[in-house]
Design a protein around this motif. Structure first.
Motif, PDB file in Angstrom:
ATOM      1  N   PRO A 237     109.152  41.768  74.613  1.00  0.00           N
ATOM      2  CA  PRO A 237     109.260  41.265  75.980  1.00  0.00           C
ATOM      3  C   PRO A 237     109.862  39.858  75.962  1.00  0.00           C
ATOM      4  O   PRO A 237     109.411  38.995  75.204  1.00  0.00           O
ATOM      5  CB  PRO A 237     107.799  41.245  76.458  1.00  0.00           C
ATOM      6  CG  PRO A 237     107.108  42.271  75.611  1.00  0.00           C
ATOM      7  CD  PRO A 237     107.786  42.198  74.270  1.00  0.00           C
ATOM      8  N   THR A 361     109.673  48.610  90.969  1.00  0.00           N
ATOM      9  CA  THR A 361     108.982  48.051  89.803  1.00  0.00           C
ATOM     10  C   THR A 361     109.795  48.373  88.561  1.00  0.00           C
ATOM     11  O   THR A 361     110.128  49.536  88.313  1.00  0.00           O
ATOM     12  CB  THR A 361     107.569  48.648  89.661  1.00  0.00           C
ATOM     13  OG1 THR A 361     106.814  48.321  90.839  1.00  0.00           O
ATOM     14  CG2 THR A 361     106.861  48.073  88.438  1.00  0.00           C
ATOM     15  N   TYR A 362     110.131  47.325  87.824  1.00  0.00           N
ATOM     16  CA  TYR A 362     110.907  47.526  86.590  1.00  0.00           C
ATOM     17  C   TYR A 362     109.968  48.053  85.516  1.00  0.00           C
ATOM     18  O   TYR A 362     109.085  47.336  85.049  1.00  0.00           O
ATOM     19  CB  TYR A 362     111.548  46.199  86.164  1.00  0.00           C
ATOM     20  CG  TYR A 362     112.441  46.300  84.947  1.00  0.00           C
ATOM     21  CD1 TYR A 362     113.057  47.486  84.594  1.00  0.00           C
ATOM     22  CD2 TYR A 362     112.687  45.191  84.152  1.00  0.00           C
ATOM     23  CE1 TYR A 362     113.892  47.579  83.485  1.00  0.00           C
ATOM     24  CE2 TYR A 362     113.514  45.260  83.043  1.00  0.00           C
ATOM     25  CZ  TYR A 362     114.114  46.459  82.714  1.00  0.00           C
ATOM     26  OH  TYR A 362     114.926  46.542  81.616  1.00  0.00           O
ATOM     27  N   THR A 363     110.156  49.299  85.119  1.00  0.00           N
ATOM     28  CA  THR A 363     109.270  49.923  84.132  1.00  0.00           C
ATOM     29  C   THR A 363     110.086  50.798  83.201  1.00  0.00           C
ATOM     30  O   THR A 363     110.662  51.797  83.616  1.00  0.00           O
ATOM     31  CB  THR A 363     108.197  50.788  84.822  1.00  0.00           C
ATOM     32  OG1 THR A 363     107.560  50.037  85.851  1.00  0.00           O
ATOM     33  CG2 THR A 363     107.143  51.224  83.807  1.00  0.00           C
ATOM     34  N   HIS A 368     107.515  47.799  78.698  1.00  0.00           N
ATOM     35  CA  HIS A 368     106.361  47.899  79.577  1.00  0.00           C
ATOM     36  C   HIS A 368     105.276  48.848  79.109  1.00  0.00           C
ATOM     37  O   HIS A 368     104.295  49.061  79.826  1.00  0.00           O
ATOM     38  CB  HIS A 368     106.837  48.309  80.973  1.00  0.00           C
ATOM     39  CG  HIS A 368     107.856  47.373  81.545  1.00  0.00           C
ATOM     40  ND1 HIS A 368     109.209  47.668  81.562  1.00  0.00           N
ATOM     41  CD2 HIS A 368     107.736  46.143  82.079  1.00  0.00           C
ATOM     42  CE1 HIS A 368     109.867  46.671  82.117  1.00  0.00           C
ATOM     43  NE2 HIS A 368     109.012  45.728  82.431  1.00  0.00           N
ATOM     44  N   GLN A 369     105.446  49.428  77.948  1.00  0.00           N
ATOM     45  CA  GLN A 369     104.440  50.337  77.405  1.00  0.00           C
ATOM     46  C   GLN A 369     104.188  50.004  75.939  1.00  0.00           C
ATOM     47  O   GLN A 369     105.087  49.524  75.243  1.00  0.00           O
ATOM     48  CB  GLN A 369     104.911  51.796  77.537  1.00  0.00           C
ATOM     49  CG  GLN A 369     105.176  52.237  78.963  1.00  0.00           C
ATOM     50  CD  GLN A 369     105.879  53.588  79.044  1.00  0.00           C
ATOM     51  OE1 GLN A 369     105.920  54.331  78.069  1.00  0.00           O
ATOM     52  NE2 GLN A 369     106.428  53.901  80.201  1.00  0.00           N
ATOM     53  N   ILE A 373     103.002  44.507  74.760  1.00  0.00           N
ATOM     54  CA  ILE A 373     102.711  44.213  76.160  1.00  0.00           C
ATOM     55  C   ILE A 373     101.259  44.525  76.522  1.00  0.00           C
ATOM     56  O   ILE A 373     100.637  43.812  77.315  1.00  0.00           O
ATOM     57  CB  ILE A 373     103.684  44.956  77.097  1.00  0.00           C
ATOM     58  CG1 ILE A 373     103.534  44.471  78.539  1.00  0.00           C
ATOM     59  CG2 ILE A 373     103.518  46.451  76.992  1.00  0.00           C
ATOM     60  CD1 ILE A 373     103.825  43.017  78.752  1.00  0.00           C
ATOM     61  N   GLN A 377      98.756  41.970  78.313  1.00  0.00           N
ATOM     62  CA  GLN A 377      98.063  42.235  79.578  1.00  0.00           C
ATOM     63  C   GLN A 377      96.564  42.002  79.444  1.00  0.00           C
ATOM     64  O   GLN A 377      95.922  41.476  80.363  1.00  0.00           O
ATOM     65  CB  GLN A 377      98.348  43.670  80.020  1.00  0.00           C
ATOM     66  CG  GLN A 377      99.781  43.889  80.486  1.00  0.00           C
ATOM     67  CD  GLN A 377     100.122  45.347  80.703  1.00  0.00           C
ATOM     68  OE1 GLN A 377      99.734  46.216  79.899  1.00  0.00           O
ATOM     69  NE2 GLN A 377     100.839  45.642  81.768  1.00  0.00           N
ATOM     70  N   LYS A 391     103.663  39.428  84.880  1.00  0.00           N
ATOM     71  CA  LYS A 391     104.054  39.995  86.168  1.00  0.00           C
ATOM     72  C   LYS A 391     105.565  39.957  86.343  1.00  0.00           C
ATOM     73  O   LYS A 391     106.163  40.897  86.895  1.00  0.00           O
ATOM     74  CB  LYS A 391     103.364  39.230  87.295  1.00  0.00           C
ATOM     75  CG  LYS A 391     103.649  39.776  88.679  1.00  0.00           C
ATOM     76  CD  LYS A 391     102.922  38.982  89.746  1.00  0.00           C
ATOM     77  CE  LYS A 391     103.239  39.521  91.143  1.00  0.00           C
ATOM     78  NZ  LYS A 391     102.553  38.717  92.200  1.00  0.00           N
ATOM     79  N   LEU A 393     107.788  40.394  84.217  1.00  0.00           N
ATOM     80  CA  LEU A 393     108.431  41.479  83.488  1.00  0.00           C
ATOM     81  C   LEU A 393     108.581  42.739  84.336  1.00  0.00           C
ATOM     82  O   LEU A 393     109.440  43.578  84.061  1.00  0.00           O
ATOM     83  CB  LEU A 393     107.631  41.819  82.226  1.00  0.00           C
ATOM     84  CG  LEU A 393     107.692  40.805  81.087  1.00  0.00           C
ATOM     85  CD1 LEU A 393     106.650  41.120  80.038  1.00  0.00           C
ATOM     86  CD2 LEU A 393     109.079  40.795  80.447  1.00  0.00           C
ATOM     87  N   PHE A 394     107.763  42.876  85.360  1.00  0.00           N
ATOM     88  CA  PHE A 394     107.766  44.072  86.198  1.00  0.00           C
ATOM     89  C   PHE A 394     108.411  43.843  87.567  1.00  0.00           C
ATOM     90  O   PHE A 394     108.899  44.796  88.173  1.00  0.00           O
ATOM     91  CB  PHE A 394     106.328  44.562  86.416  1.00  0.00           C
ATOM     92  CG  PHE A 394     105.648  45.056  85.175  1.00  0.00           C
ATOM     93  CD1 PHE A 394     105.593  46.417  84.881  1.00  0.00           C
ATOM     94  CD2 PHE A 394     105.044  44.173  84.291  1.00  0.00           C
ATOM     95  CE1 PHE A 394     104.953  46.880  83.741  1.00  0.00           C
ATOM     96  CE2 PHE A 394     104.409  44.623  83.139  1.00  0.00           C
ATOM     97  CZ  PHE A 394     104.369  45.980  82.863  1.00  0.00           C
TER      98      PHE A 394
END
Length: 473
Positions: A237, A361-363, A368-369, A373, A377, A391, A393-394
């Motif tokens: 990220p 939402t950028y996913t 993001h998985q 990350i 979180q 936040k 990042l999304f």
């Protein structure tokens, strides 16, 4: 008199090109490497002795940028001299429009033999007529290729798989002793992953050393132009990949050409991957301005998007272009749930980013998985500053404007600051003109991404493993 002198110089240089043997070309491409993560770029903790040595023998092209932030569109742009949306190669796992030509095409037509070793990620095959060589660490076939005919010049692309994840190769680094870059969150998982990533950078460095040794052993080191580029950022990220921040679009680049390029020199001229093909063609004695690339732009232009920076290499100029451009297409990337297209323009100081679907939402899978990350979180539950960073990042605003001189980490968005309204308007004009020339329809173009995937119109997208790496990211 000045005009006569300039014409005479041009004539003499043209004669020189004809009189001198045409150079061989070797392009070495890293895979998911952030430009900051190299010894000669200032990261003293990453061991890259061979690349550091190459830097001392080369011109350091400090103004090099790529026009996309995932592997396939980046490589298409490098080989074709065209920006991704114009060529049709704009999502990942993509291909150019039929009839588009590449550096392999032009040099093969000019009598070169051409090959690519390891990672391909381009298509269709008629646009990229190279011999394919397998094997990241075995240069036996590579050596056979470059020595096949002493009278015939060659182009070799060594497309390494390192340091693309999963990070499983190379020497071990002590995670506890690393300095965590400011754009990453420091925790145990980040440290362990960073140590593994650094190991693969060192493995890449070993490959570079082996390639340079091969050139020396085959007596081809003095007539081979070598270009090293770092690609489009790491998959951490904020490591650069899948974003148009400088960690992604700024590429580390070294160009070595004995007798033509001053060893240890530096250029800050803004340039892009699309400029490489025209430059190589001119270095081979071919006029790139006379070429029909086989893929017209939206205004009917049939020439390259790129331009030759040979005058920069000769030390005659430190200028190539005023602006660089980039785009990112989310759809087609593993784990992408919604469209989140990005467009970018940058000059020497300022950058404007346009996020075309800020309500989404950028996913995607890569950022993001999974890790790191998920650990970020978890830590963000008790760290408000980290929570804001996660936040981001999304979700991002429709426009971002950065003063890269004052804010190289791109953390202070100036898009709504009236003091920068004139700067923003000027960049908007440049971005609008580029979008129009490319035939970019924004979300309409983004939503057609799946039609541009696969190696040909007859072959749908395939996700398959090659060696240790998974092409799917």
């Amino acid at each position: 008199m000045k005009l006569f002198t300039a014409l005479l110089s041009a004539f003499l240089f043209a004669s020189y090109l004809q009189a001198e043997p045409r150079p061989n070309f070797m392009i070495i491409i890293a895979d998911d490497l952030c430009w900051r993560d190299l010894g000669y770029e200032g990261n003293a903790e990453v061991r890259t002795p061979n690349l550091d040595r190459l830097r001392g023998e080369s011109m350091h092209l400090r103004g090099m940028f790529n026009p996309a932030t995932s592997c396939s569109p980046t490589r298409h742009a490098l080989y074709t001299g065209l920006y991704p949306i114009r060529s049709g190669a704009y999502p990942n796992h993509t291909r150019v429009y039929d009839g588009t030509k590449s550096l392999f095409t032009y040099l093969k037509q000019a009598g070169y033999r051409v090959a690519l070793q390891n990672k391909e990620h381009v298509g269709p095959e008629p646009s990229f007529p190279y011999e394919h060589i397998e094997g990241a660490d075995d240069l036996t076939v590579t050596r056979t290729f470059v020595t096949r005919d002493a009278a015939q010049p060659w182009l070799m692309v060594f497309a390494s798989n390192d340091p693309h994840g999963p990070w499983t190769r190379g020497p071990k680094y002590d995670a506890s002793r690393l300095t965590i870059p400011p754009y990453l969150h420091d925790n145990k998982i980040t440290r362990e992953l960073l140590a593994a990533y650094y190991g693969e950078i060192s493995r890449l460095d070993e490959q570079v050393g082996a390639l340079m040794t091969m050139l020396k052993d085959t007596q081809q080191v003095d007539n081979t132009l070598v270009l090293f580029v770092s690609e489009q950022g790491s998959s951490f990220p904020y490591g650069g990949k899948w974003s148009v921040y400088d960690n992604g679009i700024h590429a580390s680049a070294l160009l070595r050409w004995p007798g033509r390029v001053k060893p240890g020199s530096t250029s800050t001229a803004l340039m892009q991957y699309v400029d490489v093909t025209p430059t190589f063609l001119e270095a081979a004695g071919i006029d790139p301005t006379k070429i029909d690339v086989g893929c017209p732009d939206a205004h009917g232009g049939t020439g390259f998007d790129g331009r030759s920076f040979l005058p920069v290499l000769r030390g005659e100029s430190d200028y190539c272009r005023d602006y660089v451009f980039a785009q990112h297409t989310t759809l087609g990337t593993n784990g992408a749930l919604e469209a989140y297209p990005m467009r970018m323009v940058r000059n020497a100081r300022y950058k404007l980013i346009r996020n075309l679907a800020p309500a989404n939402t950028y996913t995607i899978g890569g950022i993001h998985q999974g890790e790191p990350i998920e650990s970020w979180q978890a830590d963000a539950k008790t760290d408000a500053k980290l929570a804001t960073r996660v936040k981001w990042l999304f979700k991002r605003p429709g426009e971002e404007l950065y003063d890269l001189q004052a804010d190289p980490e791109e953390t202070k968005n100036l898009a709504d600051d009236p003091a920068f309204a004139q700067t923003k308007a000027k960049l908007q004009g440049q971005l609008d003109a580029w979008i129009a020339q490319q035939g970019d329809k924004g979300l309409e173009t983004e939503n057609l991404a799946n039609t541009r995937q696969g190696k040909s119109d007859a072959e749908p997208r395939k996700e398959k493993k090659k060696g240790k790496k998974k092409a799917a990211q």
